[in-house]
Scaffold this active site. Structure first.
Site, mmCIF file in Angstrom:
data_model
loop_
_atom_site.group_PDB
_atom_site.id
_atom_site.type_symbol
_atom_site.label_atom_id
_atom_site.label_comp_id
_atom_site.label_asym_id
_atom_site.label_seq_id
_atom_site.Cartn_x
_atom_site.Cartn_y
_atom_site.Cartn_z
ATOM 1 N N HIS A 86 15.481 47.069 14.469
ATOM 2 C CA HIS A 86 15.025 45.711 14.778
ATOM 3 C C HIS A 86 16.044 44.707 14.247
ATOM 4 O O HIS A 86 16.413 44.746 13.081
ATOM 5 C CB HIS A 86 13.658 45.438 14.133
ATOM 6 C CG HIS A 86 12.526 46.068 14.882
ATOM 7 N ND1 HIS A 86 11.213 45.731 14.668
ATOM 8 C CD2 HIS A 86 12.525 47.014 15.855
ATOM 9 C CE1 HIS A 86 10.445 46.442 15.473
ATOM 10 N NE2 HIS A 86 11.203 47.233 16.197
ATOM 11 N N TYR A 221 4.983 37.994 12.091
ATOM 12 C CA TYR A 221 4.330 37.504 10.871
ATOM 13 C C TYR A 221 3.673 36.181 11.248
ATOM 14 O O TYR A 221 4.375 35.241 11.624
ATOM 15 C CB TYR A 221 5.349 37.229 9.769
ATOM 16 C CG TYR A 221 5.982 38.441 9.133
ATOM 17 C CD1 TYR A 221 7.008 39.152 9.748
ATOM 18 C CD2 TYR A 221 5.579 38.869 7.861
ATOM 19 C CE1 TYR A 221 7.603 40.247 9.135
ATOM 20 C CE2 TYR A 221 6.172 39.968 7.241
ATOM 21 C CZ TYR A 221 7.177 40.645 7.891
ATOM 22 O OH TYR A 221 7.769 41.731 7.285
ATOM 23 N N PRO A 312 3.472 43.156 -0.438
ATOM 24 C CA PRO A 312 4.093 43.819 0.696
ATOM 25 C C PRO A 312 4.709 42.913 1.760
ATOM 26 O O PRO A 312 5.419 43.408 2.637
ATOM 27 C CB PRO A 312 2.939 44.622 1.303
ATOM 28 C CG PRO A 312 1.707 43.895 0.883
ATOM 29 C CD PRO A 312 2.005 43.297 -0.445
ATOM 30 N N LYS A 316 9.329 45.428 0.771
ATOM 31 C CA LYS A 316 10.390 45.821 -0.158
ATOM 32 C C LYS A 316 10.066 46.989 -1.089
ATOM 33 O O LYS A 316 10.973 47.509 -1.750
ATOM 34 C CB LYS A 316 10.782 44.613 -1.020
ATOM 35 C CG LYS A 316 11.589 43.587 -0.264
ATOM 36 C CD LYS A 316 12.990 44.107 0.010
ATOM 37 C CE LYS A 316 13.786 43.224 0.912
ATOM 38 N NZ LYS A 316 14.193 43.826 2.159
ATOM 39 N N TYR A 413 15.876 40.197 3.659
ATOM 40 C CA TYR A 413 15.050 41.128 4.452
ATOM 41 C C TYR A 413 15.834 42.382 4.830
ATOM 42 O O TYR A 413 15.310 43.491 4.810
ATOM 43 C CB TYR A 413 14.529 40.414 5.709
ATOM 44 C CG TYR A 413 13.306 41.060 6.317
ATOM 45 C CD1 TYR A 413 12.038 40.510 6.130
ATOM 46 C CD2 TYR A 413 13.402 42.225 7.079
ATOM 47 C CE1 TYR A 413 10.908 41.098 6.672
ATOM 48 C CE2 TYR A 413 12.281 42.818 7.628
ATOM 49 C CZ TYR A 413 11.044 42.251 7.428
ATOM 50 O OH TYR A 413 9.916 42.838 7.971
#
Ligand code: APR
Ligand code: PHB
Length: 425
Positions: A86, A221, A312, A316, A413
């Site tokens: 992704h 998200y 979460p 990570k 990220y």
């Protein structure tokens, strides 16, 4: 877990190894794998059964840094075939969905590959290597970590039915003991004077696994007035979905129909529909952050969730465990090659430096994306929580409009860089 207990009853069995690893989660199994590549012997002991650790549903995002590590150590084949690359995520708020491109911002990606797949790859490698992994152990205690002869005591049942039959007392002697026994493990208590720091968030995640093709190409998200929701996935056939719920909530209060309706509401976008399928797993996880003051004392070191938990939202937990173990393997290699002890102390310092940066990122993502309804007093506090929510919308709008802010998110990220502490010979 006691530290120095001189009057222990004699064990039934003695085992010897170089590194005793407590816990067969990703941290313990990966460390044993890396040490085996260097020819350093390790024994892993695990409280649960092999079936249990293979089935556990956990996180699913590997940062590029972790993927590079796994590839380099021979664990990249299935990941490269089945993992989904992704190059960004979607952030949704105020009824609009915004794509955040990691590729454009930092030229890096993440891979969707379930933690249980990483564990399956590690177990397959250990089967080939013949690693000694002892499952179903009980009453694990670490001793003599201040001496140069530390050992671990544990018990296991001799009978195949693990609830009955005589108990075998085992002593595992090693040069180093590694506590990779997760948040609920006991190894860290053998570090005298250890301090812990943490935070409990006023919300939890209800996570479901559903047999339905993902309705999105990349993770969504979403901050909604009713709370956070996320659309993730495990494969082209399996979706992973999350809802912010109250920490006191129980899964019984969330029949499937209610979950789908709530997801529809919080992920709603004109012209887009969420596919539904059979829900095969449903669990509520509290959301907390925690870290220790040190990951090393004498002959005992900690790795992974035993030393730190992150909320979460930044995906990570697994990645931090991989980063710890990568560093720890390098420090242990130096210890065994040259007797150089400084690197173990440095391991703790370096690992915690990364941990606190990642705590910051995970906390930032969490607070930006979840609603704090301000109900500590039992009465919804619309004045304060309405203020917080509107400020979060401002923060998100600024983020998606600002390349520097996107680059910061993308850098974290996809994974902070990891220096190679000691290449395997
Ligand atoms: N003795 C032996 N084994 C133990 C003990 C004990 N006293 N206590 C716990 N364990 C085992 C657990 O059963 C578990 O299998 O230690 C293992 C720890 O594994 P994880 O909790 O998975 O922790 P870790 O290996 O650090 O993995 C990192 O990243 O995605 C996150 O939290 C998620 O598990 C994940 C973590
Ligand atoms: C998951 O797929 O389990 C997942 C994805 C992203 C997160 C957390 C969990 O931030």
């Amino acid at each position: 877990m006691t530290q120095n207990a001189p009057n222990l009853p004699a064990p039934d069995t003695r085992l010897h190894t170089s590194v005793a690893i407590i816990g067969a989660g990703p941290a313990g199994l990966l460390l044993a794998h890396l040490l085996a590549r260097r020819g350093i012997d390790a024994v892993v002991i695990e409280r649960q059964s092999r079936e249990h650790i293979s089935r556990r549903i956990r996180a699913g995002v590997l940062e590029q840094t972790s993927v590079e590590v796994l590839r380099e150590v021979g664990l990249g084949d299935r990941l490269d075939r089945q993992g989904l690359q992704h190059r960004g995520i979607h952030l949704q708020f105020n009824g609009a969905r915004h794509r955040v491109s990691f590729d454009d911002a930092v030229g890096r990606s993440v891979w969707i590959y379930g933690q249980h797949e990483v564990v399956a790859d590690l177990l397959a490698s250990h089967d080939k290597l013949g690693t000694r992994i002892v499952y179903n152990v009980q009453n694990v205690a670490v001793h003599n970590v201040d001496s140069n002869a530390p050992f671990v005591r544990f018990e296991r049942r001799r009978s195949p039915d693990l609830r009955v039959g005589p108990v075998e007392r085992v002593e595992l002697r090693a040069q180093i003991v590694v506590g990779a026994d997760g948040f609920h493990g006991a190894a860290r208590q053998a570090i005298p004077g250890i301090e812990t720091f943490g935070h409990e968030y006023p919300y939890a995640w209800l996570g479901v696994l559903a047999n339905v093709a993902p309705s999105t190409d990349e993770l969504i998200y979403s901050l909604h007035e009713r709370g956070f929701a996320m659309h993730s996935m495990r494969s082209p056939e399996v979706s992973r979905l999350y809802l912010q719920v109250d920490p006191g909530d129980s899964v019984d209060a969330w029949p499937d129909e209610r979950i789908w309706e709530e997801l529809d509401t919080r992920l709603a976008l004109p012209g887009w529909t969420l596919g539904r399928g059979e829900i095969t797993d449903k669990a509520i996880t509290p959301m907390r952050a925690f870290a220790v003051s040190t990951m090393h004392h004498g002959r005992l070191v900690l790795a992974g969730d035993a030393a730190h938990i992150v909320p979460p939202a930044g995906a990570k937990g697994l990645n931090l465990a991989i980063a710890d173990v990568w560093r720890l393997d390098g420090a242990l290699a130096r210890w065994f090659d040259t007797g150089d002890r400084a690197h173990l102390a440095q391991y703790s310092t370096d690992a915690l430096e990364r941990v606190w940066q990642v705590q910051y990122f995970s906390n930032w993502m969490t607070r930006m994306l979840h609603r704090d309804f301000g109900t500590e007093s039992g009465v919804p506090d619309e004045y304060r929580s309405g203020f917080e929510y509107r400020m979060q919308l401002g923060q998100l709008q600024h983020l998606v409009d600002t390349p520097a802010a996107i680059a910061q998110l993308a850098g974290f990220y996809t994974g902070l860089p990891l220096q190679d502490p000691a290449p395997a010979q």
